[in-house]
Each structure stands twice: as C-alpha cells, then as structure tokens.
Motif scaffolding. Structure first.
Motif, PDB file in Angstrom:
ATOM      1  N   UNK A  96       0.697  -1.145   0.062  1.00  0.00           N
ATOM      2  CA  UNK A  96      -0.133  -0.030   0.081  1.00  0.00           C
ATOM      3  C   UNK A  96       0.876   1.323   0.054  1.00  0.00           C
ATOM      4  N   UNK A  97       1.038   1.928  -1.042  1.00  0.00           N
ATOM      5  CA  UNK A  97       1.929   3.097  -1.339  1.00  0.00           C
ATOM      6  C   UNK A  97       1.762   4.426  -0.359  1.00  0.00           C
ATOM      7  N   UNK A  98       0.643   4.548   0.166  1.00  0.00           N
ATOM      8  CA  UNK A  98       0.559   5.702   1.013  1.00  0.00           C
ATOM      9  C   UNK A  98       0.707   6.935   0.706  1.00  0.00           C
ATOM     10  N   UNK A 108      -5.865   2.153   0.793  1.00  0.00           N
ATOM     11  CA  UNK A 108      -6.111   1.163  -0.429  1.00  0.00           C
ATOM     12  C   UNK A 108      -4.918   1.368  -1.447  1.00  0.00           C
ATOM     13  N   UNK A 109      -4.603   0.425  -2.298  1.00  0.00           N
ATOM     14  CA  UNK A 109      -3.506   0.187  -3.203  1.00  0.00           C
ATOM     15  C   UNK A 109      -3.452   1.305  -4.426  1.00  0.00           C
ATOM     16  N   UNK A 110      -4.658   2.271  -4.372  1.00  0.00           N
ATOM     17  CA  UNK A 110      -4.773   3.201  -5.407  1.00  0.00           C
ATOM     18  C   UNK A 110      -4.241   4.719  -4.718  1.00  0.00           C
ATOM     19  N   UNK A 111      -3.859   4.673  -3.497  1.00  0.00           N
ATOM     20  CA  UNK A 111      -3.200   5.993  -3.100  1.00  0.00           C
ATOM     21  C   UNK A 111      -1.891   6.036  -3.551  1.00  0.00           C
ATOM     22  N   UNK A 148      -8.810   8.142  -3.102  1.00  0.00           N
ATOM     23  CA  UNK A 148      -7.980   6.794  -2.493  1.00  0.00           C
ATOM     24  C   UNK A 148      -7.541   7.164  -1.218  1.00  0.00           C
ATOM     25  N   UNK A 149      -7.885   6.283  -0.266  1.00  0.00           N
ATOM     26  CA  UNK A 149      -7.566   6.054   1.118  1.00  0.00           C
ATOM     27  C   UNK A 149      -7.389   4.750   1.685  1.00  0.00           C
TER      28      UNK A 149
END
Length: 381
Positions: free
Chosen positions: A215-217, A352-355, A349-350
């Motif tokens: 998860x990039x964050x 999740x892997x899309x942040x 995005x929060x």
C-alpha cells in the motif's frame, strides 16, 4: 530597467515555487516506491523510511532532539501478512488489494470450503472459520492482535455471482514487540531556544499484504511527510527566534502509538511547546483545508484564517472540533495547543492500493506551505 528587474523577480519567484512542488513530488515518489514497501511491518519498510528521514534531517542540518541521534525507539505488537495471499471464490482467483483484502486481525488459513449466505453481504465457511464480506470499497488497516477467524473483504465488482465456494492460502505472523522509532530533530532558536514551535507528521503506512502487494500511502502520509521535510529544510536555512522541532511518528496507523509514546516519554518539556501543527493528507486542497481543534483554540484559528485571507492561499478553511484522529491528539490531552490540518478535495483513494504518487495532485502544496509559515510567524510575534 525596472520592468526587467520585475520580470527577473517574478521568474525566480515562480522558479522557487516550482522547486518546492518538485521537492514534494520527489519525496512522495521516494516514500511510495516499492523499496519502502508501504512503510510498514514487512520487508523492513518502516525501518528503511526511518533511516531515510534521519538522513534528510542530517543533510538539512537539523540537530537530534536528544543531542545523540534522531531516533526515539519503542515497540508494539502487530499482525503481519508476509507470505501467501491467495483467495479463489467460485473458481476465480482474486487479486490482493484490488479484488479483496484480508481484515488486519485475521489469522492465516489454508483451506477449501463452501459458503453459507447469512445476509445480503455476508457469507460464512463455518468449518474453517472464514467469513466473506462484500464491500463497495476496500479499506485496509493495522491490527495489534490476531483473532480466531479470517475475514476476507471482497469488492462486489470482482464477482459475477454470489459467493458459493472458497479456497484460501493466507499466511499471517504476529510480531511481538515490533521495533519502531520516532524521528526527532530540531533547529535551535536564535533568541528564545526554550520556546518551541513543533511540526509533526506520521511516516508509517500500512505496509504489505502478502509478498506481492503493498500500500503506497501517497496522500496518507507521504504528502504530510513532504510538507514536514519542506518546513525542516526551510527553517534549517532560515533559523527563527524560537526553536523549531520536527517529529516524524511511527505507529500512527496502528493507533497513534508513536505520538503517545513521545508524550509519555518527551525528549523536550511539553510545557515548552507553544504550538504544534500536525500535517496528514496534505496532497490535495482544491476544496480547502479542515482544521481539527479549531473550536478548541478559536483565537489561533481566527489568526490562521486571517493569514490565509491576506495571502489568498486556500479557497476554504473549515473548522472542526476535537478528534482523536491523528498524532496531535495526545499532545492536546497533555495541554499542548495543537492543530491538525488536512486538505480537502481531489482524489478519493484512502488506505488502499490506489493511493499512489502519480495521481496525487499536490495542487495546493505551495499555498499550504506558505500558510503554515505565515501562521507560524504570527504565533511567534
């Protein structure tokens, strides 16, 4: 001649602002890279991030807060998922992080079973203590203990029919006394070194779920870390009369643990902190900012709004009351006046892997930076 001078000033001024955004983008790109693995609990993600931040502090010229090094170590328990992360429903393999997530308190399980429907979104494999919950959005977190079940949250869009059968191969590992550290640096005040303005942000995120998904964050909270590092770099080059303190907390996602540890084991007297600004979710701002504790400290909030209006920085400055939703909270509980500022609008995005960095706009980054510096200047008057 005057026109040429004005053009040069405008050019270099805009170049400086662009450089600020470029600096922020480099920090966010770095902290969200695969190398840091979500700044979490597997692949030494959090440790790598801590060492990177300490190196940045040293490069800017910050002093360690305790006079020795930048690290304030502490430990806590955490449930991790370092290995297998495989789920098949109705014969179709699901993608970790995209089609499903495993609830963070889940135990590992390798089994096949049938699913009994309990309600419109809940399905249970009682024999293997596996539960499937259908969700509109997948949001992950961190747990400090392990339950006696496995909860798998599945994106509704990933299935063509109601779940009937399931196969899982999931590995978990509870780490007792996981080693973490807050990163603490200061720029000594030139006139009143015992008076402190503090800036905080958490550098940890969720880490990885399995051996192939992290998860990039980016917005949460590489963006806040970029802002803190921008401020640290700025004040190191422009020392103020007050001491500027910079705190990068670990364990925020596990329950704001790093800030709790610091307030219980302070490296500087908490009474010396005149004001604290915590930045989290600092990557957007098209719809303004929200200020937690605004109603607790109305005079300071009014001052912040005045600085914003004078500089014409952000479209809106929203007031919010007391909330235990980030690292400012434990300081407020100890009597330290503090604001938690987060941006509004933009990406959704929060956790999740899309942040990810490439979709984080950072469109109001420079204005937020100038607002914080301007507000800080007014507080020191």
């Amino acid at each position: 001649m005057k026109l040429k001078l004005l053009i040069l000033l405008l050019f270099f001024g805009n170049a400086t602002l662009a450089q600020d955004s470029l600096f922020a983008r480099r920090i966010v790109d770095t902290l969200t890279s695969k190398y840091f693995w979500g700044r979490g609990y597997t692949n030494d993600g959090m440790g790598k991030a801590a060492r990177f931040i300490a190196q940045e502090f040293k490069r800017y010229g910050l002093q360690p807060m305790d006079g020795k090094d930048y690290f304030q170590p502490f430990t806590f328990n955490v449930n991790t998922f370092p290995g297998k992360m495989e789920v098949t429903i109705n014969g179709a393999a699901l993608r970790p992080g995209i089609d499903f997530i495993v609830s963070p308190e889940s135990r590992g399980v390798a089994a096949k079973g049938t699913l009994e429907q309990k309600d419109s979104v809940t399905f249970i494999d009682a024999q293997n203590r596996v539960m499937v919950s259908l969700q509109n959005k997948l949001t992950w977190s961190v747990a400090q203990e392990v339950g006696d079940y496995t909860l798998i949250q599945v994106d509704k869009k990933a299935l063509n029919a109601m779940p009937a059968c399931i196969s899982t191969n999931i590995e978990n590992k509870l780490i007792n006394n996981f080693k973490a550290a807050n990163i603490c640096g200061i720029v000594k005040g030139t006139v009143k070194p015992d008076s402190v303005m503090m800036f905080t942000a958490h550098y940890d995120h969720l880490g990885g779920m399995g051996s192939a998904t992290y998860f990039p964050g980016a917005n949460d909270n590489a963006s806040g870390m970029a802002m803190l590092l921008s401020l640290a770099k700025y004040y190191a080059a422009h020392p103020e009369s007050y001491t500027m303190a910079f705190m990068c907390f670990a364990g925020e996602e596990a329950g704001i643990l790093g800030s709790k540890h610091f307030t219980e084991n302070p490296l500087i007297p908490l009474s010396s902190i005149k004001f604290l600004i915590n930045t989290d979710l600092a990557g957007t701002g098209g719809e303004g900012i929200t200020v937690v504790n605004a109603s607790v400290y109305p005079k300071q909030f009014e001052l912040l709004k005045q600085v914003n209006a004078k500089g014409n920085y952000l479209t809106k400055v929203y007031s919010r009351g007391k909330a235990a939703n980030s690292d400012h909270y434990w300081f407020t509980e100890k009597g330290v006046p503090a604001f938690f500022i987060y941006t509004m609008g933009g990406i959704k995005a929060y956790h999740d892997v899309f942040d990810v960095s490439k979709t984080l706009p950072l469109n109001e980054y420079n204005d937020l930076f100038k607002l914080i510096v301007g507000f800080n200047a007014e507080l020191m008057k």
